[in-house]
Design a protein around this motif. Sequence first.
Motif, PDB file in Angstrom:
ATOM      1  N   SER A  61       1.800   5.848 -13.796  1.00 51.72           N
ATOM      2  CA  SER A  61       0.902   6.981 -13.274  1.00 51.72           C
ATOM      3  C   SER A  61      -0.442   6.863 -13.872  1.00 51.72           C
ATOM      4  N   VAL A 104      -2.281   3.843 -11.797  1.00 51.47           N
ATOM      5  CA  VAL A 104      -2.592   4.347 -10.600  1.00 51.47           C
ATOM      6  C   VAL A 104      -3.842   5.365 -10.787  1.00 51.47           C
ATOM      7  N   ALA A 108      -7.757   4.385  -0.758  1.00 52.04           N
ATOM      8  CA  ALA A 108      -6.352   4.005  -0.874  1.00 52.04           C
ATOM      9  C   ALA A 108      -6.215   2.556  -0.673  1.00 52.04           C
ATOM     10  N   VAL A 166      -3.237   1.258  -2.589  1.00 48.41           N
ATOM     11  CA  VAL A 166      -2.085   2.297  -2.933  1.00 48.41           C
ATOM     12  C   VAL A 166      -1.967   3.025  -1.593  1.00 48.41           C
ATOM     13  N   THR A 181      -0.837   8.568   0.590  1.00 48.25           N
ATOM     14  CA  THR A 181      -0.201   9.688   0.270  1.00 48.25           C
ATOM     15  C   THR A 181      -0.087   9.781  -1.568  1.00 48.25           C
ATOM     16  N   THR A 182      -0.393   8.761  -2.028  1.00 42.53           N
ATOM     17  CA  THR A 182      -0.524   8.507  -3.346  1.00 42.53           C
ATOM     18  C   THR A 182      -1.735   9.144  -4.065  1.00 42.53           C
ATOM     19  N   ARG A 230      -1.783  13.157  -3.419  1.00 43.15           N
ATOM     20  CA  ARG A 230      -1.312  13.941  -4.403  1.00 43.15           C
ATOM     21  C   ARG A 230      -1.730  14.555  -5.612  1.00 43.15           C
ATOM     22  N   ARG A 231      -2.556  13.452  -5.937  1.00 39.89           N
ATOM     23  CA  ARG A 231      -3.635  13.817  -7.129  1.00 39.89           C
ATOM     24  C   ARG A 231      -4.896  14.337  -6.992  1.00 39.89           C
TER      25      ARG A 231
END
Length: 202
Positions: free
Chosen positions: A24, A27, A53, A58, A61-62, A65-66
Motif C-alpha cells: 500500500s 503504491v 495510472a 497501476v 481503479t487503484t 480508491r485513494r
Amino acid sequence: MPGSTEVADVTDPERPARRTGGRSARVQDQVEGAALAVLLDAGYSGLTIRAVAQAAGVAETTVYRRWPTVGDLAAAALLRLAARGNPIPDTGSLVEDLRLLLTQVTELLARPEVLRVVRSAVVAEGDAARHARNAFFQQRFAASSVIVERAIARGELPPDTDGLRLIESLVGPAYMRALFGYREIDDDFVESSIASVLATVR
C-alpha cells in the motif's frame, strides 16, 4: 475435548505480526510520484486519472480508491513537490526558521516548471481545482505553523499568536509576486517580509 477444534491464540507473542504498509505504501509513493511527474510535464490541464495510472503502472481503479478526483491527485502532487527537499525548518530560532521557510518558498516558485503548474492550478475552474488549491495551502500552511508553536514554547511569541495566520501573512506576498510577476523577489523582500509579520504579533 473429543471433537473440539484447537483455535490459535491471535494474541500469542510468537505469532508473526501482520505487516502494515508494504504494498500500500509503495503504491501510494508510485501514484503520487507519477502525479507530480504528469503535473510538471503536462500542467494541471493534462492531469488525468488515466495518465497518472499509466505513468505509475497501476490500474485506474487503484488510483480512484485513494484519489477519487483529479483535485485529490493534484493536491497530493503539489504537497509532495513542496515537501521534497524542503523540511519544515527547526533551527531553534523563530527568525531563522521563518527566513528558511520563506527562502524555500521563493526558490521553489523560481523554478519555471513549478511556477507554470501553480499558475495553471490557480486559474483552473471547477470543484476539483478548488479542492486541490484549498487542500494544498491548508495542509502546507498548517504543517508550517509548527514553527510558531515552537516559538511560543520558547517565549519568542505571545501565547495567543495565530500560527496559521502568521504563516499565511509571511508567504502570501511571495505567491502574489511570483504569480503576477510584478515585483522581484530578492533578499530584501525576505528580510522585510519577516520584519513586517513579526511587527504585528510582538
